[in-house]
Design a protein around this motif. Structure first.
Motif, PDB file in Angstrom:
ATOM      1  N   HIS A 182       0.833  -1.206   0.000  1.00 33.20           N
ATOM      2  CA  HIS A 182       0.000   0.000   0.000  1.00 33.20           C
ATOM      3  C   HIS A 182       0.867   1.254   0.000  1.00 33.20           C
ATOM      4  CE1 HIS A 182      -3.384  -2.586   0.621  1.00 33.20           C
ATOM      5  NE2 HIS A 182      -3.007  -2.946   1.826  1.00 33.20           N
ATOM      6  N   LEU A 185      -0.505   5.227   0.778  1.00 34.84           N
ATOM      7  CA  LEU A 185      -1.855   5.312   1.318  1.00 34.84           C
ATOM      8  C   LEU A 185      -1.814   5.494   2.838  1.00 34.84           C
ATOM      9  CD1 LEU A 185      -4.985   4.936   1.051  1.00 34.84           C
ATOM     10  CD2 LEU A 185      -4.558   2.494   1.428  1.00 34.84           C
ATOM     11  N   THR A 232      -5.692   1.633  -3.791  1.00 32.92           N
ATOM     12  CA  THR A 232      -4.417   0.923  -3.640  1.00 32.92           C
ATOM     13  C   THR A 232      -3.776   0.647  -4.991  1.00 32.92           C
ATOM     14  OG1 THR A 232      -5.622  -1.178  -3.485  1.00 32.92           O
ATOM     15  CG2 THR A 232      -4.995  -0.116  -1.419  1.00 32.92           C
TER      16      THR A 232
END
Length: 259
Positions: A182, A185, A232
């Motif tokens: 990820h 994020l 994502t």
């Protein structure tokens, strides 16, 4: 107020239009708009509390070398102080005319916070697929630097799980750059906060980066998992493009830090 982005209108042109629509206004106009924007956020059920504000490139707080200038609450009790009470917000707005405001996450809503280019790509995909996106804010965009900044996707909170062990500290949500799956994020949930429009960030007086709505708080909060795959994927592609071009990753200081 954010009136939404039409399904067939590109988010890049919307963002450019938003930047162009920042005319010089009187202090009275700005204050009236500020109070209306804050009350609209509170009316949507998102709790607010006063935050520090920029003084040029510095923070209004007294902390020397503040690591998150103009990005943190004024009070250490911001979680209990946060409210949607209209009268209280009006008092704060009028008695602290320079203050930014934060909204505490994890009570009513969460925020999925991504680099601006990734957010723009994800938003185009989500709207094209007919997904209910909800409120979206753009943070830290300055004139002449349209690809810098962050995009905030406001969602319903995950709620209080029956087993409290299911929670993880929000510091992990705010520092996912270390997680390969990820990159870039940040999931702001319980114990975190984000600035709300029309907050200002440090910079040259008169052209300070601002936080503004692309889609306003009148939009219903979606389930976060409905947005997560697109976000994502977009973050991963953005990180790969940066690596391919030899650009540094988005490692700007994540907040909150100890407040």
């Amino acid at each position: 107020m954010g009136d939404g982005i039409g399904r067939y209108r590109g988010t890049e042109s919307k963002l450019a239009l938003w930047l162009r629509r920042r005319p010089k206004r009187t202090a009275a106009d700005a204050e009236n708009d500020r109070e209306k924007l804050l009350l609209a956020v509170a009316a949507a059920g998102l709790p607010l509390a006063p935050a520090a504000y920029p003084v040029g490139y510095r923070c209004s707080c007294e902390r020397i070398g503040c690591p998150t200038p103009a990005r943190h609450p004024v009070s250490f009790a911001w979680q209990t102080q946060s409210t949607t009470d209209r009268a209280q917000i009006e008092r704060w707005a009028r008695s602290q005319p320079e203050a930014n405001f934060i909204t505490a996450t994890g009570m009513v809503h969460d925020v999925l916070d991504v680099p601006l280019p990734a957010g723009r790509a994800a938003l185009e995909r989500l709207l094209a697929e007919g997904v209910d996106v909800g409120p979206v804010a753009v943070a830290g965009v300055a004139e002449g630097r349209p690809d810098e900044g962050r995009m905030h996707f406001f969602t319903a909170t995950r709620g209080t799980p029956e087993d409290e062990d299911e929670w993880w500290p929000c510091e992990l949500d705010c520092h996912p750059e270390t997680m390969d799956e990820h990159p870039g994020l940040r999931w702001h949930c319980r114990g975190s906060y984000v600035l709300v429009p029309p907050s200002r960030l440090p910079g040259d007086e008169g052209v300070q980066p601002v936080i503004g709505w692309l889609r306003g708080p009148e939009h219903p909060l979606p389930e976060p998992l409905n947005l997560l795959e697109a976000l994502t994927d977009a973050c991963a592609r953005h990180a790969a493009a940066q690596a391919e071009q030899g650009e540094p990753a988005d490692h700007e200081v994540a907040w909150p830090l100890s407040r």
